[in-house]
Scaffold this active site. Structure first.
Site, mmCIF file in Angstrom:
data_model
loop_
_atom_site.group_PDB
_atom_site.id
_atom_site.type_symbol
_atom_site.label_atom_id
_atom_site.label_comp_id
_atom_site.label_asym_id
_atom_site.label_seq_id
_atom_site.Cartn_x
_atom_site.Cartn_y
_atom_site.Cartn_z
ATOM 1 N N ASN A 9 10.734 103.832 -50.697
ATOM 2 C CA ASN A 9 11.506 103.168 -49.640
ATOM 3 C C ASN A 9 12.529 102.273 -50.329
ATOM 4 O O ASN A 9 12.191 101.201 -50.817
ATOM 5 C CB ASN A 9 10.537 102.346 -48.771
ATOM 6 N N LYS A 11 14.940 100.667 -49.131
ATOM 7 C CA LYS A 11 15.399 99.530 -48.317
ATOM 8 C C LYS A 11 16.930 99.400 -48.395
ATOM 9 O O LYS A 11 17.607 100.404 -48.488
ATOM 10 C CB LYS A 11 14.662 98.253 -48.732
ATOM 11 N N HIS A 95 8.156 99.727 -39.910
ATOM 12 C CA HIS A 95 8.029 98.883 -41.107
ATOM 13 C C HIS A 95 8.002 97.415 -40.685
ATOM 14 O O HIS A 95 8.694 97.032 -39.742
ATOM 15 C CB HIS A 95 9.185 99.150 -42.068
ATOM 16 N N GLU A 97 9.372 94.948 -41.819
ATOM 17 C CA GLU A 97 10.701 94.308 -41.811
ATOM 18 C C GLU A 97 11.459 94.636 -40.524
ATOM 19 O O GLU A 97 12.251 93.821 -40.043
ATOM 20 C CB GLU A 97 11.476 94.737 -43.076
ATOM 21 N N GLU A 167 0.308 98.924 -44.788
ATOM 22 C CA GLU A 167 1.024 97.978 -45.630
ATOM 23 C C GLU A 167 0.714 96.547 -45.186
ATOM 24 O O GLU A 167 1.370 96.026 -44.266
ATOM 25 C CB GLU A 167 2.540 98.203 -45.510
ATOM 26 N N GLY A 173 6.343 93.325 -51.452
ATOM 27 C CA GLY A 173 7.351 92.641 -52.254
ATOM 28 C C GLY A 173 6.884 91.338 -52.876
ATOM 29 O O GLY A 173 7.694 90.548 -53.353
ATOM 30 N N SER A 212 3.424 96.307 -53.034
ATOM 31 C CA SER A 212 3.365 95.981 -54.473
ATOM 32 C C SER A 212 2.639 97.038 -55.310
ATOM 33 O O SER A 212 1.933 96.716 -56.265
ATOM 34 C CB SER A 212 2.745 94.599 -54.687
HETATM 35 P P1 PGA Z 1 6.974 96.922 -52.211
HETATM 36 O O1 PGA Z 1 7.421 97.406 -50.743
HETATM 37 O O2 PGA Z 1 6.457 98.131 -52.949
HETATM 38 O O3 PGA Z 1 8.236 96.380 -52.828
HETATM 39 O O4 PGA Z 1 5.920 95.888 -52.033
HETATM 40 C C1 PGA Z 1 6.671 98.355 -50.032
HETATM 41 C C2 PGA Z 1 7.294 98.612 -48.684
HETATM 42 O O5 PGA Z 1 7.808 97.667 -48.064
HETATM 43 O O6 PGA Z 1 7.279 99.765 -48.186
#
Ligand code: PGA
Length: 256
Positions: A9, A11, A95, A97, A167, A173, A212
């Site tokens: 992803n 982003k 997601h 976000e 997640e 992140g 992560s």
């Molecule tokens: P990350 O993000 O691997 O940077 O923690 C995962 C995601 O948001 O899908």
């Protein structure tokens, strides 16, 4: 037996130069991988470029979101029809976000799930609890509620050939991944929750872990019986790190 899926992803990251170079490097690194499905989800603006750059490779094209409408007066949106037209296969929805910054509700995300299924696209439904929900013991309740929005409107059959990404928001992140045991417990809960409605569908649904994931923790996460690959943010922007995660999933599948 379930085939793991490792999906990047990206982003809101990328440029024409970055898309070209990263895909070139991914193709070199992942040329001979077997036993694991691989996809990348660049920003919508770069999907056409990515689709061309991926041609003839084993890496599938994904996208990060979709609108609930197929076409019409919806300024700024991208439809499932368009994603299908451009050759995308796996579409991330729900997601955290999007849930947080765009106020997307469980019901609205269930509509996105439905529109993707109507076009034969594969939804990657993200679910997961916040840090506070986690620390107050609400993880299962939150995950059940997010899954139920789809189960109640579309039925368990909607999860056939669909993907769930667990997640935990506190792990996204932050560099603070869930432990393999913590993640496995929630993945098993999710699978059992769907099995209450349809055991066969629950057994085949891909449940990715996200939050992560990196080259160092991937193998141990993938050794868990209900973790079927990963949705990878930060580490998907570096070809060597992403390839190491894919290889760990392929190796876990062979060992399992
Ligand atoms: P990350 O993000 O691997 O940077 O923690 C995962 C995601 O948001 O899908």
């Amino acid at each position: 037996m379930r085939h793991p899926l490792v999906m990047g992803n990206w982003k809101l990251n990328g440029s024409t130069k970055m898309v070209k170079e990263l895909i070139e490097n991914l193709r070199n690194e992942l040329n001979s991988v077997t036993g694991c499905d691989v996809a990348i989800a660049p920003p919508a603006l770069y999907l056409a470029q990515a689709q061309q750059a991926l041609a003839g490779s084993k890496i599938a094209l994904g996208a990060q979101d979709v609108d609930v409408n197929l076409s019409g007066a919806f300024t700024g949106d991208t439809s499932a029809e368009m994603l299908k037209d451009i050759g995308a296969k796996y579409i991330i929805i729900g997601h955290s976000e999007r849930r947080t910054y765009h106020q997307e509700s469980d019901q609205y995300i269930a509509r996105k799930f439905a529109v993707l299924k109507s076009q034969g696209l594969i939804p990657v439904l993200c679910i997961g609890e916040s840090e506070e929900e986690n620390s107050t013991g609400k993880t299962e309740q939150v995950c059940a509620r997010q899954i139920d929005a789809v189960l109640n409107s579309l039925g368990a059959g909607a999860f056939e050939n669909s993907v769930i990404a667990y997640e935990p928001i506190w792990a996204i992140g932050t560099g603070k991944s869930a432990t393999p045991a913590q993640a496995q417990a929630v993945h098993k809960f999710i699978r059992d929750h769907i099995a209450k409605q349809d055991r066969a569908i629950a057994e085949q649904v891909i449940i990715q872990y996200g939050g992560s994931v990196n080259a160092n923790n991937a193998a141990e996460l993938f050794s868990q019986p209900d973790i079927d690959g990963a949705l990878v943010g930060g580490a998907s922007l570096k070809a060597d790190a992403f390839a190491a995660i894919v290889n760990a999933a392929a190796a876990a599948k062979k060992a399992g």
